[in-house]
Design a protein around this motif. Structure first.
Motif, PDB file in Angstrom:
ATOM      1  N   GLY A 141       0.821  -1.205   0.000  1.00 37.98           N
ATOM      2  CA  GLY A 141       0.000   0.000   0.000  1.00 37.98           C
ATOM      3  C   GLY A 141       0.852   1.250   0.000  1.00 37.98           C
ATOM      4  N   GLN A 142       2.131   1.087   0.381  1.00 32.69           N
ATOM      5  CA  GLN A 142       3.050   2.223   0.411  1.00 32.69           C
ATOM      6  C   GLN A 142       4.466   1.859  -0.020  1.00 32.69           C
ATOM      7  N   VAL A 143       4.888   0.624   0.241  1.00 32.46           N
ATOM      8  CA  VAL A 143       6.258   0.206  -0.041  1.00 32.46           C
ATOM      9  C   VAL A 143       6.246  -1.102  -0.819  1.00 32.46           C
ATOM     10  N   LEU A 144       7.131  -1.193  -1.814  1.00 32.82           N
ATOM     11  CA  LEU A 144       7.299  -2.403  -2.597  1.00 32.82           C
ATOM     12  C   LEU A 144       8.488  -3.177  -2.046  1.00 32.82           C
ATOM     13  N   ARG A 145       8.262  -4.468  -1.781  1.00 30.79           N
ATOM     14  CA  ARG A 145       9.340  -5.322  -1.319  1.00 30.79           C
ATOM     15  C   ARG A 145       9.403  -6.579  -2.177  1.00 30.79           C
ATOM     16  N   LYS A 146      10.613  -7.004  -2.429  1.00 29.24           N
ATOM     17  CA  LYS A 146      10.818  -8.224  -3.196  1.00 29.24           C
ATOM     18  C   LYS A 146      10.191  -9.395  -2.454  1.00 29.24           C
ATOM     19  N   ALA A 147       9.551 -10.286  -3.184  1.00 35.42           N
ATOM     20  CA  ALA A 147       8.951 -11.483  -2.615  1.00 35.42           C
ATOM     21  C   ALA A 147       9.808 -12.693  -2.962  1.00 35.42           C
ATOM     22  N   LYS A 148       9.562 -13.783  -2.264  1.00 42.72           N
ATOM     23  CA  LYS A 148      10.338 -14.996  -2.496  1.00 42.72           C
ATOM     24  C   LYS A 148       9.403 -16.154  -2.836  1.00 42.72           C
ATOM     25  N   ILE A 149       9.944 -17.073  -3.611  1.00 42.34           N
ATOM     26  CA  ILE A 149       9.194 -18.278  -3.962  1.00 42.34           C
ATOM     27  C   ILE A 149       9.299 -19.255  -2.803  1.00 42.34           C
ATOM     28  N   ILE A 150       8.166 -19.854  -2.421  1.00 38.28           N
ATOM     29  CA  ILE A 150       8.136 -20.871  -1.391  1.00 38.28           C
ATOM     30  C   ILE A 150       8.224 -22.212  -2.098  1.00 38.28           C
TER      31      ILE A 150
END
Length: 152
Positions: A141-150
C-alpha cells in the motif's frame, strides 16, 4: 503447477494459478523482435493473502516496444470490471505484470516510479517475467518489497 510466493516475514502469501504462469511464460521475450508485454493481475483477497486466478494481455491501444510497455487500452479495466461483477464482487484487480528482455529480471527505476504512482493504497503484487525466471514484488500500500518463492 501453481506457484506460491511470500513476503520476507511470511505474513502474506500469494498463490498464482498455473494458467496465469503459462500465459506469463508465453509472453517471454525470447527473440530480439519481441516487444515487452504486460497487463493486470486479477484475483481474490483471502484475509492477508492473495490468490491470482487470471490476467489480461496486451491489447489494441497498448504501447509496446523492445524495452517498454505502456498499458493504454481500456480493455484491461473493462475485463477487471466485468470480472468483479461476474464474481459477485470477489475477484478484482490485484496487480501488474510485464516482461523484460533479460534472463533474470529486476525492476528498473522507471518500473518502481510507475508502481509508486499507480498502485492503490492496498496490498498488490507485481510480476516481471524474464526469459528464464520471474521477479515478484509485494506492494503493501506504500512500499514495494521483493517477494520470495516458497518451495513446494
Amino acid at each position: 503447477m501453481p506457484e506460491l510466493i511470500s513476503n520476507e516475514d511470511e505474513t502474506t502469501f500469494v498463490l498464482i494459478n498455473e494458467d496465469v504462469l503459462s500465459t506469463l511464460e508465453a509472453h517471454r521475450q525470447l527473440d530480439v523482435s519481441q516487444p515487452e508485454s504486460g497487463g493486470i493481475l486479477i484475483g481474490e483477497y483471502r484475509g492477508p493473502h492473495l490468490n491470482i486466478v487470471a490476467l489480461t494481455t496486451p491489447a489494441d491501444g497498448d504501447l509496446q516496444s523492445r524495452f517498454r510497455f505502456f498499458r493504454r487500452s481500456k480493455s484491461h479495466q473493462l475485463i477487471a470490471s466485468k470480472t468483479w461483477k461476474d464474481s459477485n464482487s470477489t475477484q478484482t484487480f490485484l496487480g501488474d505484470w510485464h516482461t523484460h528482455a533479460e534472463d533474470h529480471p529486476s525492476p528498473s527505476t522507471i518500473d518502481k516510479l510507475d508502481w509508486g504512482r499507480k498502485l492503490p493504497d492496498r496490498k498488490m503484487i507485481v510480476i516481471i517475467q524474464g526469459r528464464s525466471s520471474r521477479w515478484y514484488g509485494i506492494w503493501d500500500g506504500q512500499v514495494l518489497r521483493k517477494a520470495k518463492i516458497i518451495d513446494n
